[in-house]
Write an enzyme that holds these catalytic residues in place. Structure first.
Site, PDB file in Angstrom:
ATOM      1  N   LYS A  62       0.846  -1.369  -0.105  1.00 52.05           N
ATOM      2  CA  LYS A  62       0.098  -0.130  -0.052  1.00 52.05           C
ATOM      3  C   LYS A  62       0.930   1.331  -0.009  1.00 52.05           C
ATOM      4  CE  LYS A  62      -4.135  -2.146   0.943  1.00 52.05           C
ATOM      5  NZ  LYS A  62      -3.822  -3.755   1.300  1.00 52.05           N
ATOM      6  N   ALA A  64       2.418   4.445  -0.455  1.00 52.49           N
ATOM      7  CA  ALA A  64       1.550   5.911  -0.193  1.00 52.49           C
ATOM      8  C   ALA A  64       2.395   7.189   0.272  1.00 52.49           C
ATOM      9  CB  ALA A  64       0.285   5.599   0.598  1.00 52.49           C
ATOM     10  N   ILE A  66       5.571  10.299  -0.871  1.00 54.69           N
ATOM     11  CA  ILE A  66       5.893  11.266  -2.210  1.00 54.69           C
ATOM     12  C   ILE A  66       6.729  10.233  -3.156  1.00 54.69           C
ATOM     13  CG2 ILE A  66       6.170  13.181  -0.809  1.00 54.69           C
ATOM     14  CD1 ILE A  66       9.161  12.849  -0.515  1.00 54.69           C
ATOM     15  N   THR A  69      10.455   8.514  -2.247  1.00 53.42           N
ATOM     16  CA  THR A  69      10.267   7.556  -1.292  1.00 53.42           C
ATOM     17  C   THR A  69       9.525   6.323  -1.848  1.00 53.42           C
ATOM     18  OG1 THR A  69      10.038   9.449   0.425  1.00 53.42           O
ATOM     19  CG2 THR A  69       9.481   6.941   1.226  1.00 53.42           C
ATOM     20  N   ALA A 172     -13.454 -16.338   3.626  1.00 55.57           N
ATOM     21  CA  ALA A 172     -13.872 -16.056   5.050  1.00 55.57           C
ATOM     22  C   ALA A 172     -14.440 -14.693   5.241  1.00 55.57           C
ATOM     23  CB  ALA A 172     -12.492 -15.851   5.914  1.00 55.57           C
ATOM     24  N   GLY A 174     -16.791 -13.722   3.097  1.00 52.41           N
ATOM     25  CA  GLY A 174     -18.187 -13.929   2.228  1.00 52.41           C
ATOM     26  C   GLY A 174     -18.613 -13.877   1.001  1.00 52.41           C
TER      27      GLY A 174
END
Lengths: 215, 215
Positions: A62, A64, A66, A69, A172, A174
């Site tokens: 994930k 997130a 700049i 980085t 799991a 659903g």
């Protein structure tokens, strides 16, 4: 990753032995194994290298930050052996473009709407814009929620045919695997229903059979 | 962290020796050292443990996942010796609340508007809502851009007095430390202007003097 129906194991465990055991058991059945930060932080990035020997690894970091980085994170993930990485679109075009550029041909998947309740507050409201970020940045595809098939369908419609949709929420959580593909996902991301099964290989095989039967 | 004017070193390096050297040189002068993912991935989370011996560490992990994954990341960061963590607000209330709950009294800072160009596309448009997420989740404070003082001022006005504002963008990015405090920041985050200086300690000291002179 090619655009075809398939299964991705979400290896959401933090224990190294468990991670290696499950990945080894199903690595040749599933199309990819998704590794998140809790596992990478607990074991070090070496776990990606080790897992990549028996499976195609997608780092679900994930990402997130700049652009610079993001670049450094993406470079390290691929250097460790990842074949793909999951990044946030919410940080804007430049940040996502930096990921695609530095993945150097590896897969980049952009998070659109997130499936947890908090995902409705911000990400869902701009999901279509986030899809556009993925398209503009020439990402491999997007992550969209199988738990909200009508939203997944809408996101799929916005995407060019060659882009791939990965959807969590099967098992799991659903969702049914057939519903996921019907709504337009290419790969179903399955976690606990495989890694917490008494026999993870058998569980993965039954999902593969369900997938074949639906074709 | 207490609400007072101070300086945070952004240790945006990936080399372990360099990280330890700089942190040791300025650890007793700065109020905290901010460690990002590129460094933690390159060295392992042990770097946080090692750095925490000579400085107060804030893990700038831009945590941005579902509540349970956020919990696992936060738990590992604090277990490794972090005193604070930086998380994204755009993943919603539940994800941020999970971070605050599992920081167990450690500091949690919520990213509002980001300072790079892509930060204008999504984060800037909902910056005030992100501030509200931080307030509601009882976070320690927020991250807001020193490079946009008028925005920082607005964000500061939305926050209760006891909440802390950390601002990047001083030094190499062009912001002046006095402008940052004038606009309402409590801590100035300074990177290259310290760690890339010929004498990092001297550079940090000169910022501290500038800070004292402005009081």
């Amino acid at each position: 990753m090619k655009k075809e129906s398939g299964i991705i194991l979400a290896l959401d465990v933090t224990d190294k032995e468990k991670a290696l055991e499950v990945s080894k058991a199903v690595g040749d059945i599933v199309d990819a194994v998704k590794v998140n930060y809790p596992l990478a932080l607990s074991c070090g990035l070496e776990i990606v290298t080790e897992l990549s020997k028996s499976a195609h690894i997608i780092c679900d970091f994930k990402v997130a930050d700049i652009p610079n980085t993001n670049r450094l994170i993406v470079e390290q993930a691929f250097k460790a052996g990842a074949g793909g990485i999951i990044v946030h679109g919410f940080v804007g075009h430049d940040s996502v473009e930096s990921c695609v550029e530095h993945a150097k041909g590896g897969d980049v998947f952009v998070v659109t709407e997130m499936s947890h309740p908090g995902g409705q507050e911000f990400t869902a409201k701009v999901a279509e814009d986030l899809v556009q970020v993925a398209i503009d940045a020439k990402a491999t595809g997007v992550i969209a929620p199988a738990t909200r098939p009508e939203r997944l369908k809408l996101i799929r419609e916005r995407l060019p045919d060659n882009m791939v949709v990965l959807s969590p929420g099967v098992g799991a959580q659903g969702g049914k695997i057939t519903d996921v593909f019907d709504a337009g996902a290419d790969y179903a991301i399955i976690g606990r229903a495989i890694y917490d099964a008494e026999d993870p290989r058998k569980a993965a095989e039954s999902f593969v059979e369900e997938l074949k039967a639906s074709k």
